[in-house]
Write a protein that holds these residues in place. Sequence first.
Motif, short mmCIF file in Angstrom:
data_model
loop_
_atom_site.label_atom_id
_atom_site.label_comp_id
_atom_site.label_asym_id
_atom_site.label_seq_id
_atom_site.Cartn_x
_atom_site.Cartn_y
_atom_site.Cartn_z
N PHE A 241 0.80 -1.10 -0.06
CA PHE A 241 0.02 0.10 -0.05
C PHE A 241 0.89 1.20 -0.10
CE2 PHE A 241 -2.46 3.40 2.01
CZ PHE A 241 -3.61 3.31 1.19
N ALA A 242 1.92 1.15 0.80
CA ALA A 242 2.65 2.41 0.81
C ALA A 242 3.37 2.61 -0.42
CB ALA A 242 3.89 2.34 2.04
N LYS A 243 3.99 1.60 -1.04
CA LYS A 243 4.59 1.64 -2.33
C LYS A 243 3.67 2.00 -3.64
CE LYS A 243 8.40 -1.14 -0.97
NZ LYS A 243 9.11 -2.46 -1.32
N LYS A 244 2.26 1.98 -3.08
CA LYS A 244 1.31 2.33 -4.19
C LYS A 244 1.35 1.31 -5.34
CE LYS A 244 0.75 6.94 -2.70
NZ LYS A 244 0.92 8.39 -3.46
N GLN A 245 1.75 0.01 -4.91
CA GLN A 245 1.76 -0.98 -5.89
C GLN A 245 0.50 -1.78 -6.01
OE1 GLN A 245 5.11 -3.25 -4.76
NE2 GLN A 245 6.47 -2.34 -6.37
N CYS A 246 -0.47 -1.65 -5.20
CA CYS A 246 -1.88 -2.50 -5.30
C CYS A 246 -2.83 -1.70 -5.06
CB CYS A 246 -2.03 -3.58 -4.28
SG CYS A 246 -0.83 -5.03 -4.72
N LYS A 247 -3.78 -1.54 -5.80
CA LYS A 247 -5.26 -1.41 -5.27
C LYS A 247 -5.83 -1.87 -4.31
CE LYS A 247 -6.22 -0.06 -10.22
NZ LYS A 247 -7.09 -0.10 -11.33
N ASP A 248 -6.75 -1.36 -3.59
CA ASP A 248 -7.09 -2.13 -2.20
C ASP A 248 -7.58 -3.31 -2.56
OD1 ASP A 248 -6.55 0.28 -0.96
OD2 ASP A 248 -9.00 0.94 -0.91
N GLU A 249 -8.15 -3.70 -3.76
CA GLU A 249 -8.98 -5.13 -4.10
C GLU A 249 -7.91 -6.06 -4.49
OE1 GLU A 249 -9.29 -2.38 -7.86
OE2 GLU A 249 -9.80 -2.40 -5.75
N ASN A 250 -6.52 -5.65 -4.76
CA ASN A 250 -5.39 -6.58 -5.15
C ASN A 250 -4.62 -6.81 -3.68
OD1 ASN A 250 -6.59 -6.56 -7.70
ND2 ASN A 250 -4.99 -5.25 -8.21
N LEU A 251 -4.82 -6.08 -2.61
CA LEU A 251 -3.97 -6.44 -1.64
C LEU A 251 -4.25 -7.76 -1.11
CD1 LEU A 251 -4.02 -3.13 0.30
CD2 LEU A 251 -2.09 -4.11 -0.80
N PRO A 252 -3.38 -8.43 -0.38
CA PRO A 252 -3.32 -9.73 0.26
C PRO A 252 -4.53 -9.58 1.35
CG PRO A 252 -1.21 -9.08 0.59
CD PRO A 252 -1.94 -7.88 -0.35
N PRO A 253 -5.10 -10.65 1.60
CA PRO A 253 -5.98 -10.55 3.04
C PRO A 253 -5.64 -10.26 4.13
CG PRO A 253 -5.60 -12.73 2.30
CD PRO A 253 -4.94 -12.03 1.31
#
Length: 137
Positions: A117-129
């Motif tokens: 999230f901090a690196k802005k590499q993932c949208k919320d829906e693509n983050l791990p659980p």
Amino acid sequence: MQLLTPSVGMFLGQGMKKCIDLVPLYEVPGPLKASALPGLHALSGADITGSFAHKGKVTWWKIFKTADRKFLEALGALGTTPSLTETVQQVLEEFISQLYISKTKLTSINDVRSSLFAKKQCKDENLPPTRTALQPA
């Protein structure tokens, strides 16, 4: 734990006429990896279960092929008892962390989420659980 016996097979086709011997499939990866395969399949998702967003079987397989003993034993523990030990849960969390950030030193899924999230590499829906979502109900 060895779950296959020397005479395990699978019948296919209409009328169950064709039998495939599963023992060679068990022997190729060796007993430890073979006993981890059902856990890998269950954790990575299937047609009737949930799965990790944008993390298909091929991605899981790449991590699995190089997994060390502790990961294989943790995967092999899935489904063998009614509940998982804290140690097995932590090892599986570390395994899933590798799925999202290859060769990471992070072992906490929540740390992986924060890092991505901090690196802005993932949208919320693509983050791990979250870790809580990984724990069995």
